[in-house]
Design a protein around this motif. Structure first.
Motif, PDB file in Angstrom:
ATOM      1  N   MET A  58       0.852  -1.194   0.000  1.00  0.00           N
ATOM      2  CA  MET A  58       0.000   0.000   0.000  1.00  0.00           C
ATOM      3  C   MET A  58       0.886   1.242   0.000  1.00  0.00           C
ATOM      4  O   MET A  58       1.785   1.378   0.828  1.00  0.00           O
ATOM      5  N   SER A  59       0.660   2.129  -0.965  1.00  0.00           N
ATOM      6  CA  SER A  59       1.475   3.342  -1.042  1.00  0.00           C
ATOM      7  C   SER A  59       1.118   4.299   0.088  1.00  0.00           C
ATOM      8  O   SER A  59      -0.023   4.340   0.544  1.00  0.00           O
ATOM      9  N   GLU A  60       2.130   5.053   0.502  1.00  0.00           N
ATOM     10  CA  GLU A  60       1.922   5.979   1.625  1.00  0.00           C
ATOM     11  C   GLU A  60       1.165   7.204   1.139  1.00  0.00           C
ATOM     12  O   GLU A  60       1.557   7.858   0.171  1.00  0.00           O
ATOM     13  N   LYS A  61       0.079   7.519   1.810  1.00  0.00           N
ATOM     14  CA  LYS A  61      -0.752   8.663   1.421  1.00  0.00           C
ATOM     15  C   LYS A  61      -0.148   9.945   1.978  1.00  0.00           C
ATOM     16  O   LYS A  61       0.335   9.989   3.103  1.00  0.00           O
ATOM     17  N   ARG A  62      -0.175  10.996   1.175  1.00  0.00           N
ATOM     18  CA  ARG A  62       0.286  12.308   1.621  1.00  0.00           C
ATOM     19  C   ARG A  62      -0.921  13.110   2.116  1.00  0.00           C
ATOM     20  O   ARG A  62      -1.913  13.269   1.392  1.00  0.00           O
ATOM     21  N   TYR A  63      -0.834  13.584   3.335  1.00  0.00           N
ATOM     22  CA  TYR A  63      -1.931  14.361   3.921  1.00  0.00           C
ATOM     23  C   TYR A  63      -1.563  15.842   3.946  1.00  0.00           C
ATOM     24  O   TYR A  63      -0.420  16.200   4.229  1.00  0.00           O
ATOM     25  N   GLU A  64      -2.527  16.662   3.674  1.00  0.00           N
ATOM     26  CA  GLU A  64      -2.315  18.108   3.749  1.00  0.00           C
ATOM     27  C   GLU A  64      -2.982  18.623   5.020  1.00  0.00           C
ATOM     28  O   GLU A  64      -4.193  18.857   5.053  1.00  0.00           O
ATOM     29  N   PHE A  65      -2.175  18.789   6.059  1.00  0.00           N
ATOM     30  CA  PHE A  65      -2.708  19.242   7.333  1.00  0.00           C
ATOM     31  C   PHE A  65      -2.836  20.770   7.345  1.00  0.00           C
ATOM     32  O   PHE A  65      -2.139  21.483   6.625  1.00  0.00           O
ATOM     33  N   ALA A  66      -3.725  21.255   8.204  1.00  0.00           N
ATOM     34  CA  ALA A  66      -3.892  22.692   8.366  1.00  0.00           C
ATOM     35  C   ALA A  66      -2.585  23.316   8.833  1.00  0.00           C
ATOM     36  O   ALA A  66      -1.820  22.704   9.587  1.00  0.00           O
ATOM     37  N   THR A  67      -2.325  24.522   8.389  1.00  0.00           N
ATOM     38  CA  THR A  67      -1.079  25.208   8.725  1.00  0.00           C
ATOM     39  C   THR A  67      -0.881  25.294  10.230  1.00  0.00           C
ATOM     40  O   THR A  67       0.239  25.159  10.726  1.00  0.00           O
ATOM     41  N   ARG A  68      -1.969  25.479  10.971  1.00  0.00           N
ATOM     42  CA  ARG A  68      -1.838  25.694  12.412  1.00  0.00           C
ATOM     43  C   ARG A  68      -1.357  24.455  13.163  1.00  0.00           C
ATOM     44  O   ARG A  68      -0.894  24.555  14.307  1.00  0.00           O
ATOM     45  N   VAL A  69      -1.459  23.265  12.536  1.00  0.00           N
ATOM     46  CA  VAL A  69      -1.003  22.055  13.220  1.00  0.00           C
ATOM     47  C   VAL A  69       0.171  21.377  12.527  1.00  0.00           C
ATOM     48  O   VAL A  69       0.813  20.500  13.105  1.00  0.00           O
ATOM     49  N   ALA A  70       0.458  21.790  11.297  1.00  0.00           N
ATOM     50  CA  ALA A  70       1.493  21.111  10.523  1.00  0.00           C
ATOM     51  C   ALA A  70       2.850  21.170  11.207  1.00  0.00           C
ATOM     52  O   ALA A  70       3.645  20.235  11.119  1.00  0.00           O
ATOM     53  N   GLY A  71       3.131  22.271  11.891  1.00  0.00           N
ATOM     54  CA  GLY A  71       4.440  22.430  12.517  1.00  0.00           C
ATOM     55  C   GLY A  71       4.498  21.995  13.966  1.00  0.00           C
ATOM     56  O   GLY A  71       5.549  22.107  14.611  1.00  0.00           O
ATOM     57  N   LEU A  72       3.381  21.496  14.509  1.00  0.00           N
ATOM     58  CA  LEU A  72       3.373  21.092  15.918  1.00  0.00           C
ATOM     59  C   LEU A  72       4.111  19.773  16.102  1.00  0.00           C
ATOM     60  O   LEU A  72       4.011  18.863  15.272  1.00  0.00           O
ATOM     61  N   LEU A  73       4.829  19.670  17.203  1.00  0.00           N
ATOM     62  CA  LEU A  73       5.552  18.448  17.554  1.00  0.00           C
ATOM     63  C   LEU A  73       4.918  17.837  18.794  1.00  0.00           C
ATOM     64  O   LEU A  73       4.236  18.527  19.564  1.00  0.00           O
ATOM     65  N   PRO A  74       5.130  16.530  19.034  1.00  0.00           N
ATOM     66  CA  PRO A  74       4.611  15.920  20.263  1.00  0.00           C
ATOM     67  C   PRO A  74       5.108  16.682  21.483  1.00  0.00           C
ATOM     68  O   PRO A  74       6.207  17.252  21.475  1.00  0.00           O
ATOM     69  N   ASN A  75       4.279  16.708  22.514  1.00  0.00           N
ATOM     70  CA  ASN A  75       4.651  17.382  23.756  1.00  0.00           C
ATOM     71  C   ASN A  75       5.991  16.848  24.246  1.00  0.00           C
ATOM     72  O   ASN A  75       6.102  15.691  24.638  1.00  0.00           O
TER      73      ASN A  75
END
Length: 411
Positions: free
Chosen positions: A1-18
């Motif tokens: 199964m090919s890996e799907k590319r997701y387009e996340f909202a800008t406000r969360v795209a740069g967030l890292l795990p706590n």
């Protein structure tokens, strides 16, 4: 199964795990570590027998109430009890403000930033602060700007606060987030005159203050509690946040906000979108506990329990710090902040701690910028036993000494 590319909202795209949780995860899961990491209460702090008895009563009298949908604001009895305690013990205005029960204190800050922060807006914090607040601000596209901390004054630099607000000609600064009492991670408490000054500056510039107070009841020193910033508020400029996590049980996920009524209405709307209402079973359980038992007596027990642990850690640090580190002596709360001397290589220090199976929270994790506090780390004293505290500090001292010996001289 090919890996799907997701387009996340800008406000969360740069967030890292706590990073706080990621840093401590393997330590908390390991049985052989001495865990001076998370702000966990002691298992001795939980009123298990009382809650077991109350639980039967809650099931008998309120089973259908807590199994059904509930009011977003929280059950009326618990909200009334909280307001009564805030008015009686903190002298807070509960006539022009209202209480919203939240799903933990973290949801409280999330809701506040949601209603005040647009993308590109700024939230001011202490330079060293709670990482959960930092992530909440960023999740709405906000920018976190840390204010310098004056350790001698035990306060943010109020001159810097005033200058920063005066320079904000575009009015992008929307909130000042503070933990003025038993600050996390530093452990200090802002003096009364500084609290008043901070309030006056923010009121003059119409910037909201979020007063985060999860540790406020846990004063161990023989002195009078410092009034809350919210107690000065006559104009609806301060939102006060409290929690049951540190004085009852974090598993309850019960926090609360005391906010001006116009703000309260917006917070209720946002909570309806988020999760409709906080855990009803725990709301009834907490309310019944306050009704049936002396809740102040329970808090006094916590103060005695944690004071012994805090004093043990302070004594151990005083004996073992030598010339390698210095630390803040708090009057209460959960944490002690330690600063390594500049001649100690921090990378080697943490490697030495890992070898000795000691978990602490590095200073950069608990900072607005995520950098600049390499020489600092935070210790928790509420969860470990007295024996673990003594052994832990001894091993920390050994690690600091080893790191000092291995650091190359500056040429």
């Amino acid at each position: 199964m090919s890996e799907k590319r997701y387009e996340f909202a800008t406000r969360v795209a740069g967030l890292l795990p706590n990073p706080l949780r990621e840093q401590a995860k393997h330590v908390q899961e390991a049985d052989d570590y001495i865990k001076l990491t998370y702000g966990y209460p002691s298992n001795q702090a939980f009123p298990v027998e009382k809650l077991a008895k109350i639980s039967e009563k809650v099931y008998r009298d309120h089973a259908f109430d807590f199994m059904q949908y509930g009011e977003t604001e929280g059950i009326p009895r618990l909200r009334t009890q909280i307001k009564e305690r805030l008015a009686k013990y903190q002298s807070l205005d509960v006539e022009n403000n209202d209480v919203l029960i939240t799903s933990g204190s973290t949801q409280g800050m999330d809701l506040v930033f949601k209603i005040f922060v647009n993308e590109g807006d700024i939230v001011l914090t202490e330079e060293q602060t709670f990482v959960g607040a930092v992530n909440a601000i960023k999740s709405y596209g906000g920018t976190v700007q840390g204010l310098p901390f004056d350790f001698a004054a035990e306060s943010i630099d109020t001159s810097a606060l005033k200058a920063t607000l005066e320079a904000d000609t575009e009015h992008r600064i929307k909130v000042l987030y503070l933990i003025p009492t038993f600050q996390n991670p530093i452990g200090t408490s802002m003096p009364l005159e500084k609290r008043q000054e901070v309030y006056d500056i923010c009121q003059a510039h119409e910037v909201m203050i979020y007063e985060d107070d999860p540790y406020g009841d846990l004063l161990y020193a023989e002195k009078t509690a410092i009034p809350k910033i919210k107690s000065f508020d006559q104009t609806g400029n301060v939102i006060y946040a409290g929690s049951f996590s540190k004085i009852l049980a974090p598993g309850s996920r019960l926090g609360y906000l005391l906010a001006p009524k116009v703000v309260f209405e917006k917070l209720v709307l946002m909570k309806q979108v988020a999760d409709s209402f906080a855990n009803l079973y725990w709301q009834y359980l907490a309310s019944q506990l306050i009704d049936d038992y002396d809740f102040n007596e329970h808090i006094d027990y916590l103060r005695q329990l944690y004071k012994e642990k805090m004093d043990t850690m302070i004594s151990s640090l005083a004996q073992k710090s030598d010339d390698n580190m210095e630390f803040v002596v708090p009057d209460g709360g959960y944490f002690i902040s330690v600063k390594l001397n500049d001649d100690i290589a921090t990378k080697v220090f943490y490697e030495e701690l890992e070898q000795r199976h000691i978990g602490v929270i590095p200073g950069n994790i608990m900072s607005a910028a995520g950098s600049g506090y390499e020489q600092y780390f935070r210790l928790n004293f509420t969860l470990p036993t007295l024996s673990e505290i003594k052994t832990g500090i001894e091993r920390i001292s050994e690690a600091a000494a080893a790191a000092k010996q291995t650091k190359s001289p500056v040429i």
